[in-house]
Design a protein around this motif. Structure first.
Motif, PDB file in Angstrom:
ATOM      1  N   THR A  93     -10.292  -4.353 -48.445  1.00 54.04           N
ATOM      2  CA  THR A  93     -11.593  -3.931 -48.962  1.00 54.04           C
ATOM      3  C   THR A  93     -12.665  -4.038 -47.887  1.00 54.04           C
ATOM      4  O   THR A  93     -13.634  -3.262 -47.877  1.00 54.04           O
ATOM      5  CB  THR A  93     -11.974  -4.797 -50.176  1.00 54.04           C
ATOM      6  OG1 THR A  93     -10.925  -4.729 -51.144  1.00 54.04           O
ATOM      7  CG2 THR A  93     -13.281  -4.342 -50.811  1.00 54.04           C
ATOM      8  N   LYS A  94     -12.507  -4.969 -46.974  1.00 58.58           N
ATOM      9  CA  LYS A  94     -13.496  -5.179 -45.907  1.00 58.58           C
ATOM     10  C   LYS A  94     -13.601  -3.984 -44.964  1.00 58.58           C
ATOM     11  O   LYS A  94     -14.600  -3.843 -44.252  1.00 58.58           O
ATOM     12  CB  LYS A  94     -13.156  -6.447 -45.114  1.00 58.58           C
ATOM     13  CG  LYS A  94     -13.257  -7.730 -45.921  1.00 58.58           C
ATOM     14  CD  LYS A  94     -12.941  -8.949 -45.051  1.00 58.58           C
ATOM     15  CE  LYS A  94     -13.130 -10.263 -45.785  1.00 58.58           C
ATOM     16  NZ  LYS A  94     -12.053 -10.569 -46.731  1.00 58.58           N
ATOM     17  N   LEU A  95     -12.587  -3.128 -44.939  1.00 57.27           N
ATOM     18  CA  LEU A  95     -12.693  -1.907 -44.137  1.00 57.27           C
ATOM     19  C   LEU A  95     -13.841  -1.045 -44.638  1.00 57.27           C
ATOM     20  O   LEU A  95     -14.643  -0.528 -43.853  1.00 57.27           O
ATOM     21  CB  LEU A  95     -11.376  -1.125 -44.195  1.00 57.27           C
ATOM     22  CG  LEU A  95     -10.170  -1.749 -43.493  1.00 57.27           C
ATOM     23  CD1 LEU A  95      -8.899  -1.002 -43.870  1.00 57.27           C
ATOM     24  CD2 LEU A  95     -10.368  -1.752 -41.987  1.00 57.27           C
ATOM     25  N   ALA A  96     -13.928  -0.884 -45.953  1.00 59.50           N
ATOM     26  CA  ALA A  96     -15.013  -0.093 -46.536  1.00 59.50           C
ATOM     27  C   ALA A  96     -16.356  -0.781 -46.346  1.00 59.50           C
ATOM     28  O   ALA A  96     -17.351  -0.153 -45.968  1.00 59.50           O
ATOM     29  CB  ALA A  96     -14.743   0.149 -48.020  1.00 59.50           C
ATOM     30  N   MET A 393     -10.006  -7.280 -59.306  1.00 62.19           N
ATOM     31  CA  MET A 393     -10.384  -6.040 -59.968  1.00 62.19           C
ATOM     32  C   MET A 393     -10.534  -4.883 -58.979  1.00 62.19           C
ATOM     33  O   MET A 393     -10.619  -3.731 -59.390  1.00 62.19           O
ATOM     34  CB  MET A 393     -11.700  -6.221 -60.732  1.00 62.19           C
ATOM     35  CG  MET A 393     -11.608  -7.137 -61.934  1.00 62.19           C
ATOM     36  SD  MET A 393     -13.198  -7.308 -62.784  1.00 62.19           S
ATOM     37  CE  MET A 393     -13.442  -5.638 -63.394  1.00 62.19           C
ATOM     38  N   ASP A 394     -10.593  -5.169 -57.679  1.00 59.83           N
ATOM     39  CA  ASP A 394     -10.716  -4.103 -56.685  1.00 59.83           C
ATOM     40  C   ASP A 394      -9.467  -3.238 -56.695  1.00 59.83           C
ATOM     41  O   ASP A 394      -8.340  -3.753 -56.768  1.00 59.83           O
ATOM     42  CB  ASP A 394     -10.916  -4.694 -55.290  1.00 59.83           C
ATOM     43  CG  ASP A 394     -12.273  -5.367 -55.136  1.00 59.83           C
ATOM     44  OD1 ASP A 394     -13.277  -4.772 -55.573  1.00 59.83           O
ATOM     45  OD2 ASP A 394     -12.333  -6.475 -54.577  1.00 59.83           O
ATOM     46  N   ASN A 395      -9.646  -1.932 -56.622  1.00 63.92           N
ATOM     47  CA  ASN A 395      -8.529  -0.979 -56.588  1.00 63.92           C
ATOM     48  C   ASN A 395      -8.801   0.119 -55.567  1.00 63.92           C
ATOM     49  O   ASN A 395      -9.822   0.820 -55.662  1.00 63.92           O
ATOM     50  CB  ASN A 395      -8.312  -0.330 -57.954  1.00 63.92           C
ATOM     51  CG  ASN A 395      -7.460  -1.168 -58.885  1.00 63.92           C
ATOM     52  OD1 ASN A 395      -7.549  -1.031 -60.099  1.00 63.92           O
ATOM     53  ND2 ASN A 395      -6.617  -2.033 -58.364  1.00 63.92           N
ATOM     54  N   PHE A 396      -7.914   0.254 -54.593  1.00 61.74           N
ATOM     55  CA  PHE A 396      -7.959   1.344 -53.616  1.00 61.74           C
ATOM     56  C   PHE A 396      -6.560   1.917 -53.486  1.00 61.74           C
ATOM     57  O   PHE A 396      -5.569   1.303 -53.909  1.00 61.74           O
ATOM     58  CB  PHE A 396      -8.395   0.837 -52.238  1.00 61.74           C
ATOM     59  CG  PHE A 396      -9.877   0.678 -52.049  1.00 61.74           C
ATOM     60  CD1 PHE A 396     -10.605   1.593 -51.300  1.00 61.74           C
ATOM     61  CD2 PHE A 396     -10.540  -0.410 -52.596  1.00 61.74           C
ATOM     62  CE1 PHE A 396     -11.962   1.428 -51.108  1.00 61.74           C
ATOM     63  CE2 PHE A 396     -11.903  -0.587 -52.402  1.00 61.74           C
ATOM     64  CZ  PHE A 396     -12.619   0.346 -51.656  1.00 61.74           C
ATOM     65  N   THR A 397      -6.472   3.088 -52.854  1.00 63.16           N
ATOM     66  CA  THR A 397      -5.177   3.678 -52.547  1.00 63.16           C
ATOM     67  C   THR A 397      -4.991   3.693 -51.036  1.00 63.16           C
ATOM     68  O   THR A 397      -5.961   3.699 -50.261  1.00 63.16           O
ATOM     69  CB  THR A 397      -5.075   5.123 -53.059  1.00 63.16           C
ATOM     70  OG1 THR A 397      -5.881   5.974 -52.232  1.00 63.16           O
ATOM     71  CG2 THR A 397      -5.542   5.232 -54.513  1.00 63.16           C
TER      72      THR A 397
END
Length: 538
Positions: A93-96, A393-397
């Motif tokens: 998530t830290k990439l975003a 709860m974080d969701n990425f693809t």
């Protein structure tokens, strides 16, 4: 002129970047179950099978995988497995967050901490209040507070008749992220977020203290306990006992729920090493104020009134001293190399303040979403509830991460952002970061740059690697719902396979057992980032 994150840049996004279309179309094909096409490049024929072999490892039995590999320059997808499946990305998530921060705040952005006076001067006496105002600096140290206190003394102030007021109003008063685990409350990597806080050392784990326990001189004595930095905001309750040499070494150091009493219990033997723990502080604003008050006293400045927190300095207050943090482009190094959760959340709230005048998660997350949308990522297909990925709860693809990794290559700040990514098998802690002991002895060593991610049952690795033919690849590997202690050897094997591919021959999968650490043991550190385990294990 730098554009804002609230509107797409001209030519940005998937529609505006013609080079992105191969990646988009290939991801659609992969989502529909179409296989990656074999082309003129000989490595494409064998690469999907090689990666499938790695993912067929028993450690992923019953688990879920979203994996994408693409040519960084053209966007051609070389491999895609469930590229549109939303999974927990953990610290990927830290990439975003980091990319949005560089765009919204800018590489030169600095946090400031100010000391202000509100009242009248009568010689060496300030008849009024003294304010310590923070704007979110996650790298503020006790020595910085000492310099601020020295400046107050240098201004000729020896006594303050009013209060010491800690102004943390740049951010809201919501301290913990959405759905953060309750049993992580005292862990330093889950510290409460404030616009005014202190870090105990140059890992910059803001909002935490270091508790050091040393055995007594003889059996029956209480162990010696020290807190760094020293302060009276944190109380220590020592219940532990020193036992005879060779006895059981079993110490527990924990902070009580919703308070600042740290309990030390258990046993430690004479001559033993004791223990050292990084513990989060409840209400970090008061912690910073306590450290600053002690620094004032050390410099001969006495504040006669009590400490008050959460009140804004009036516009008429006069600045006596100021401290500026390192610029964001440099702060990214400890943030990304060591996967610092608190840095991610501070930057998220700072983006909220700078774009909407609201230093909270809702506004900050909106700024991140606007940046992602501006570079062509469908934000309707992801969920981000914090900046760090600590929330489950974080969701990425994997497809979204691959698109982001390609998009940032066109940004003017890309070189600084790229520099912040951990480097596989580089032994320097602030270069190798969370990858410093991974992929050693493989073609990915000193080659792959990527962000790690780890939670129980969730692991991710996304970044860049150059193959044997000199082609730069972007990759994203997001693995969830496995029961194995660690699947990081599988991630390492995939990246090592990519690094060895591309020479025009048949691609052979690197066996997961071949992806070893420098110490010769299987890579990975279980269900937490290795940098989150103190003392440092990576």
């Amino acid at each position: 002129m730098r554009t804002t994150a609230n509107s797409p840049r001209p030519g940005s996004g998937l529609l505006g970047r013609s080079r992105a279309w191969p990646l988009v179309l290939a991801l659609v094909a992969a989502a529909l179950g179409w296989s990656a096409p074999a082309g003129a490049d000989g490595d494409r024929t064998g690469l999907p099978e090689a990666i499938d072999t790695v993912l067929g490892d028993s450690r992923m039995e019953g688990g879920a995988a979203s994996v994408v590999v693409a040519d960084a320059a053209t966007g051609d997808v070389l491999y895609g497995r469930q590229p549109a499946s939303r999974l927990m990305p953990a610290s990927n998530t830290k990439l975003a967050t980091s990319a949005a921060a560089m765009d919204v705040l800018g590489p030169g952005y600095r946090f400031t901490t100010d000391v202000l006076a509100d009242g009248r001067r009568h010689g060496s006496v300030l008849a009024g209040d003294l304010y310590l105002r923070g704007t979110g600096d996650p790298t503020l140290l006790a020595r910085d507070c000492d310099r601020l206190a020295a400046a107050v003394a240098g201004a000729g102030i020896e006594r303050v008749t009013g209060r010491l007021v800690a102004d943390d109003t740049r951010f809201d008063d919501r301290r913990l992220g959405r759905s953060w685990a309750a049993d992580d409350e005292s862990a330093y990597y889950s510290a409460p977020i404030s616009a005014l806080s202190v870090a105990p050392d140059t890992d910059y784990d803001t909002g935490s203290v270091i508790v050091r326990v040393e055995p007594g001189a003889e059996a029956g004595r209480r162990p010696r306990v020290t807190v760094t930095p020293p302060n009276d905001h944190v109380r220590v309750d020592v219940r532990a006992t020193t036992v005879a040499e060779g006895g059981e070494d079993a110490l527990t150091i924990e902070r009580e729920h919703g308070g600042n009493t740290v309990t030390v219990s258990g046993t430690t033997p004479v001559g033993g090493s004791g223990a050292k723990e990084w513990i989060s502080v409840w209400e970090p604003t008061g912690y910073a104020a306590a450290v600053f008050r002690d620094a004032l006293a050390a410099h001969g400045v006495r504040v006669t009134g009590p400490t008050r927190t959460g009140r804004a300095a009036p516009a008429t207050a006069r600045r006596l001293a100021s401290h500026a943090s390192m610029p964001l482009k440099d702060l990214l190094v400890p943030f990304m190399k060591l996967s610092n959760n608190m840095h991610a959340e501070v930057l998220t709230k700072a983006m909220g303040y700078e774009t909407a005048g609201e230093g909270g998660w809702p506004a900050g997350l909106a700024a991140i979403g606007a940046y992602l949308k501006g570079v062509g990522i469908d934000t309707g297909g992801l969920r981000q509830v914090d900046g760090s990925g600590l929330s489950r709860m974080d969701n990425f693809t994997a497809g979204q991460f691959a698109e982001l990794l390609r998009a940032v290559r066109d940004e003017p700040w890309y070189a600084d952002w790229y520099r912040s990514l951990p480097v596989a098998c580089d032994p320097e802690r602030m270069t190798g970061g969370t990858l410093r002991s991974r992929m050693c002895g493989t073609p990915a060593a000193l080659n792959a740059r990527a962000k790690t991610g780890s939670l129980t049952g969730a692991s991710a690795l996304s970044g860049y690697v150059t193959d044997a033919g000199g082609r730069e690849l972007v990759f994203s590997i997001v693995l969830n719902n496995y029961l194995a202690a660690s699947v990081k050897p599988l991630e390492d094997a995939i990246v090592a396979t990519l690094a060895s591919s591309g020479d025009g021959g048949t691609v052979t999968a690197v066996r997961p057992g071949a992806a070893r650490t420098a110490a010769g043991t299987a890579s990975g550190d279980g269900d937490a980032e290795c940098s989150w385990r103190k003392p440092a294990r990576c």
